[in-house]
Design a protein around this motif. Structure first.
Motif, PDB file in Angstrom:
ATOM      1  N   LYS A 169     -93.201 -39.830 -59.516  1.00 58.33           N
ATOM      2  CA  LYS A 169     -91.838 -40.228 -59.194  1.00 58.33           C
ATOM      3  C   LYS A 169     -91.673 -40.594 -57.722  1.00 58.33           C
ATOM      4  CE  LYS A 169     -89.333 -38.100 -62.965  1.00 58.33           C
ATOM      5  NZ  LYS A 169     -88.241 -37.228 -63.382  1.00 58.33           N
ATOM      6  N   VAL A 227     -85.095 -37.759 -49.905  1.00 61.14           N
ATOM      7  CA  VAL A 227     -84.023 -37.784 -50.890  1.00 61.14           C
ATOM      8  C   VAL A 227     -82.810 -38.489 -50.278  1.00 61.14           C
ATOM      9  CG1 VAL A 227     -82.582 -36.342 -52.342  1.00 61.14           C
ATOM     10  CG2 VAL A 227     -84.911 -35.646 -51.815  1.00 61.14           C
ATOM     11  N   GLU A 281     -80.118 -32.463 -56.719  1.00 67.97           N
ATOM     12  CA  GLU A 281     -81.132 -33.449 -57.066  1.00 67.97           C
ATOM     13  C   GLU A 281     -82.483 -32.804 -57.404  1.00 67.97           C
ATOM     14  OE1 GLU A 281     -82.186 -37.524 -57.520  1.00 67.97           O
ATOM     15  OE2 GLU A 281     -80.253 -36.581 -57.228  1.00 67.97           O
ATOM     16  N   SER A 303     -85.372 -31.370 -59.089  1.00 65.86           N
ATOM     17  CA  SER A 303     -85.744 -31.307 -60.496  1.00 65.86           C
ATOM     18  C   SER A 303     -87.114 -30.669 -60.637  1.00 65.86           C
ATOM     19  CB  SER A 303     -85.730 -32.699 -61.119  1.00 65.86           C
ATOM     20  OG  SER A 303     -86.675 -33.512 -60.477  1.00 65.86           O
ATOM     21  N   THR A 334     -86.422 -41.077 -52.990  1.00 68.93           N
ATOM     22  CA  THR A 334     -87.094 -40.523 -54.167  1.00 68.93           C
ATOM     23  C   THR A 334     -86.386 -39.262 -54.607  1.00 68.93           C
ATOM     24  OG1 THR A 334     -88.591 -39.342 -52.692  1.00 68.93           O
ATOM     25  CG2 THR A 334     -89.381 -41.425 -53.618  1.00 68.93           C
ATOM     26  N   GLU A 335     -86.742 -38.804 -55.775  1.00 71.40           N
ATOM     27  CA  GLU A 335     -86.195 -37.533 -56.258  1.00 71.40           C
ATOM     28  C   GLU A 335     -86.903 -36.387 -55.569  1.00 71.40           C
ATOM     29  OE1 GLU A 335     -85.932 -36.800 -60.532  1.00 71.40           O
ATOM     30  OE2 GLU A 335     -86.121 -38.973 -60.751  1.00 71.40           O
TER      31      GLU A 335
END
Lengths: 559, 348
Positions: free
Chosen positions: A357, A547, A555, A557, B60-61
């Motif tokens: 990601k 982020v 946010e 995760s 980004t996460e």
């Protein structure tokens, strides 16, 4: 660690960051004093880092030329370009120079010195004068060792095993004494880094907000301070044995030749981690910056550095499975060696996880990360293979081991060294190099390295012992392949030397070409003399926090 | 199948029982290594492409692994590594424990040759004759620096240390000639320190042995160089018997079990001796040799530390000959209890 969204992004909070259009008023460390004296007597950690760089690159060149001589000699089964004695001296010189003058000091000396205070928001290291002293101690040791090698030269291999090193007629003493002096430099730098990390962290940088490079340097420094004195004493003992026939390692006088090996590897095995831990640190920074992602398992990577540093002390006996040590000892050292592999595996998985990601930019430092990943996995796994006691019996002291340690120690470290060089080049000099040439040379080097050392794994399997001047005909094809690979490798390095020198002079001015959010990028490039201009910077976020500040809340995760 | 694997991995011919064990684990380790490296590499490559950067300031996460993932990262490699270790250590223990019925050969490394001597008589330089399908134990020592005895086709290796015996054993599976290399750097001609093992069928070996004992010395090169130490035809034990007399061993050690200043040689070999520090030691080649070279290292309980060192006074073959002689002095009832001490207090 949950990031908070109530505070602005770190860059905005740092006064130094805004000051970069302001070059006229605030000279960078490079232009603040241009006399020779202002360099040689500087206490600025950045200038000391640059001076380390100049010397270390020179020694790398020397060690590299000798590597090529070795490969050319091994092109044919019999004598090729030199006689046996010269060859024995050449491989000793290659080993001593590369290990003591390049691999051990390279990343801590250059990038550790330059980046550590920047990453901690400090103006300098804790003991700036001691820092300068460690550079000169290093040079004094290097001078001693090289003088000894040119005047006589020793033929013991870099491991100086007794009783051979005590009996050989070549000049052992100056080289050993040189290595002994270099050890002091290592200890001084290590102490300096430990104290700096403990006491100089800027407000806001807690232990678990330190960049992973700092964690790696911290763990490395602990090994340096704890292990180096052992080899220092050992080298003195061997010198005395050689000069005055003390009998410490001589059976005829009740000494023990294997005692040397225990003491030697008690330092030299952890020394492997002195070489690769900083490399791991660099790679954590690089993978994060070029994936624009926080590190996947920050704490796991940080703890595993400390874990490797700790377990690394209890694995030395795996160098001695066939030295006549007891079967029980072999078992204990075998199982402890496996743990190092597990810690390394944690790191590898977390680096790959970091990409998940992320937003990957495939630029030169990232290309080196890819090479690094391969060398670490393959070098690490073959390390586990040779730590498997029964498998080590045929492999021990063959080219398989040579290939293994070149993969992990040299391959991984060189990848990290080159990645660091390319990643921080703009930070250190404020200039940018040509990206295309960067990628071409990275490809050449990774390819060349594989072509050099994969044949060596195979020739080791076939049974060729290390340190062989001549070899049976059946080993020739693989040796030729290896030599061909080495020339490719050399070619890659020449290209790098050319375009980086060009960039140094004509490169485009840049500040933060990677948009990296590592702490060291929070000041201008190249940094001013005391690292930051204006008041103490603040650090509300962890390093590499990419982020979106607007979306940061909630946010986080899990995977 | 495994021949193909051997070719692929450039492994030499497999010619001993140990080689078969080692190669099996070798395939397992190399295979798993390849699969795991490929797995990590492919996953990385896939993600480099899947998560490539689309804009320069991309956000980004914030992803962190949960405990389960980290646990997986630790446990999977740990399980594999420990499995390899367990198999490897089992094989290593097997390798370091020679069978009781193995035949002994003494090996001495010196710059830059290998010398072999057989308790039955013959000795030679750089050529070791052994029978196939019979365990052979090598008792290895060095005369100068550290060497390492390596037979790639047997997958065996053991360092040769001055003043100490190490052991290695193998059981060759097929007749043929196999190369011996030195793998511990030992100076100028390190790479020329080559020898060979000639594996003969049991009948051929018997014939060879008979020829040797008839005195028709066929060994190559300078086997004669050391005839002063061990005449080629003499039995090592006989040589040892002479040596214990000429070297003065019998002034303190008896050979008939009677008490004296030092422990008797009768039944000494394979005896369990209680040491001064309370430990027990089993007398083997290594202990006897160590007692000659460094007598103070392990003193048998009840005796004084009065023996001088014989390091430098005894050559490698001579100490081996003495060990062989002591081996012949076995009694039916090997004493298991503590030593009884000397006959009288030694003169201080």
């Amino acid at each position: 660690m949950t990031p908070s969204s109530s505070i602005a992004a770190p860059g905005a909070a740092v006064p130094g960051h805004e000051a970069h259009d302001d070059h006229g008023h605030h000279p960078s460390y490079l232009t603040d004093g241009t006399t020779v004296k202002s360099w040689l007597l500087t206490v600025d950690h950045k200038r000391i880092g640059i001076m380390y760089m100049a010397w270390i690159l020179l020694f790398f060149l020397v060690g590299g030329i000798f590597a090529l001589l070795i490969r050319i000699e091994l092109l044919t089964p019999g004598p090729t370009i030199m006689d046996a004695m010269t060859y024995n001296r050449v491989f000793t010189l290659h080993g001593v120079v590369m290990i003591f003058l390049f691999m051990i000091p390279a990343i801590p000396g250059i990038f550790g010195n330059f980046m550590l205070p920047l990453m901690l928001g400090a103006k300098d290291v804790a003991f700036p004068r001691l820092n300068l002293l460690s550079l000169y101690v290093y040079l004094a040791g290097a001078g001693f060792a090289l003088w000894g090698m040119l005047n006589g030269g020793l033929d013991t291999g870099w491991t100086f095993y007794t009783p051979y090193s005590a009996h050989t007629t070549t000049t052992v003493a100056p080289v050993l004494f040189g290595a002994f002096i270099i050890g002091f430099s290592s200890i001084l730098t290590g102490m300096n880094f430990i104290v700096t990390t403990h006491t100089m962290r800027a407000p806001g940088i807690t232990w678990f907000k330190m960049p992973l490079m700092v964690w790696a340097l911290y763990a490395t420094s602990c090994i340096q301070v704890l292990a180096t004195p052992v080899i220092g004493l050992l080298l003195l003992l061997v010198t005395a044995e050689n000069l005055f026939s003390l009998g410490m390692f001589d059976v005829a006088r009740g000494g023990d030749p294997v005692l040397f090996q225990h003491l030697f590897w008690f330092y030299s095995h952890p020394a492997v981690y002195i070489m690769v831990l900083p490399a791991f640190g660099v790679m954590s920074e690089v993978v994060s910056a070029f994936s624009r992602k926080n590190i996947f398992g920050y704490r796991a990577v940080a703890y595993s550095s400390v874990g490797i540093a700790f377990v690394g002390f209890f694995a030395w006996g795996h160098h001695m499975f066939v030295s006549g040590q007891s079967t029980f000892n072999a078992g204990v050292f075998g199982v402890l060696s496996m743990l190092v592999g597990v810690f390394t595996a944690i790191k590898v998985f977390n680096w790959v996880g970091t990409v998940y990601k992320g937003a990957v930019e495939f630029s030169t430092p990232f290309a080196y990360f890819c090479g690094f990943l391969f060398f670490t996995v393959f070098g690490g796994m073959t390390g586990i293979a040779v730590a498997t006691v029964s498998l080590d019996v045929p492999w021990h002291d063959t080219y398989f081991v040579v290939a293994h340690f070149h993969f992990i120690m040299v391959g991984a470290t060189i990848m990290a060294f080159l990645a660091a060089l390319h990643y921080w080049f703009p930070k250190m000099f404020g200039k940018m190099y040509h990206e295309g040439w960067g990628l071409v040379s990275a490809a050449l080097i990774i390819l060349g390295f594989n072509a050099t050392f994969i044949p060596q794994f195979l020739v080791g399997n076939a049974g060729m012992p290390r340190r062989y001047y001549e070899y049976p005909e059946r080993f020739q094809a693989l040796n030729v392949a290896s030599t061909a690979g080495a020339s490719l490798l050399a070619f890659g390095f020449i290209i790098i030397a050319i375009y980086l020198t060009y960039a140094l002079i004509y490169g485009k001015r840049v500040d933060n070409p990677w948009n990296s959010k590592g702490y060291e990028w929070l000041t201008m490039s190249p940094p001013p003399t005391h690292n930051f201009i204006g008041p103490q910077p603040t650090y509300p976020e962890e390093p590499h926090f990419y982020v979106d500040p607007k979306k940061a809340q909630g946010e986080v995760s899990d995977v | 199948m495994s021949d193909l694997a051997n070719q692929f991995l450039f492994l030499p011919e497999r010619a001993s029982t140990f080689a078969e064990r080692v190669d099996f684990l070798h395939y397992f380790v190399v295979g798993t290594t390849m699969v795991m490296s490929a797995g990590v590499g492919l996953a990385a490559l896939f993600m480099f492409f899947r998560y490539r950067r689309r804009e320069s300031h991309q956000h980004t996460e914030y992803v962190v692994p949960d405990l389960k993932t980290e646990f997986l990262f630790v446990s999977v490699p740990l399980v594999f590594f420990l499995a390899w270790f367990a198999i490897g250590f089992r094989d290593f223990t097997w390798y370091t424990t020679p069978p009781k019925d193995s035949m002994d050969v003494y090996v001495m490394g010196k710059q830059w040759m290998w010398k072999f001597s057989y308790p039955e008589g013959p000795n030679g330089v750089n050529v070791l004759h052994v029978p196939a399908n019979r365990p052979v134990r090598l008792l290895i020592t060095s005369r100068d620096v550290i060497h390492s005895f390596y037979v790639p086709s047997f997958r065996i290796k053991m360092d040769a240390l001055p003043g100490r015996y190490t052991q290695a054993w193998f059981e060759a599976t097929k007749p043929g000639t196999y190369q011996v290399l030195c793998t511990e750097y030992c100076g100028l001609s390190h790479s020329k320190m080559l020898a060979e093992v000639v594996v003969l069928s049991p009948e051929d070996y018997e014939n060879w042995l008979k020829e040797q004992q008839r005195g028709r010395l066929q060994d190559r090169q300078d086997a004669l160089a050391d005839t002063s130490l061990v005449p080629p035809v003499a039995r090592m034990a006989e040589q040892g018997q002479k040596l214990v007399g000429t070297q003065g061993c019998l002034k303190c050690h008896s050979v008939d079990g009677s008490k004296h200043i030092g422990p008797t040689f009768l039944g000494l070999y394979e005896r369990n001796e209680k040491l001064e520090d309370g430990q027990n030691i089993r007398v083997d080649e290594a202990y006897i040799t160590q007692s000659m070279m460094d007598p103070g290292a392990h003193i048998v309980a009840g005796y004084q530390n009065v023996m001088p060192t014989y390091q430098g006074k005894l050559q490698g073959p001579e100490s081996a000959a003495i060990v062989e002689y002591i081996k012949t002095l076995r009694t039916a009832n090997v004493r298991e209890t503590a030593s009884e001490g000397p006959a009288y207090d030694p003169i201080q």
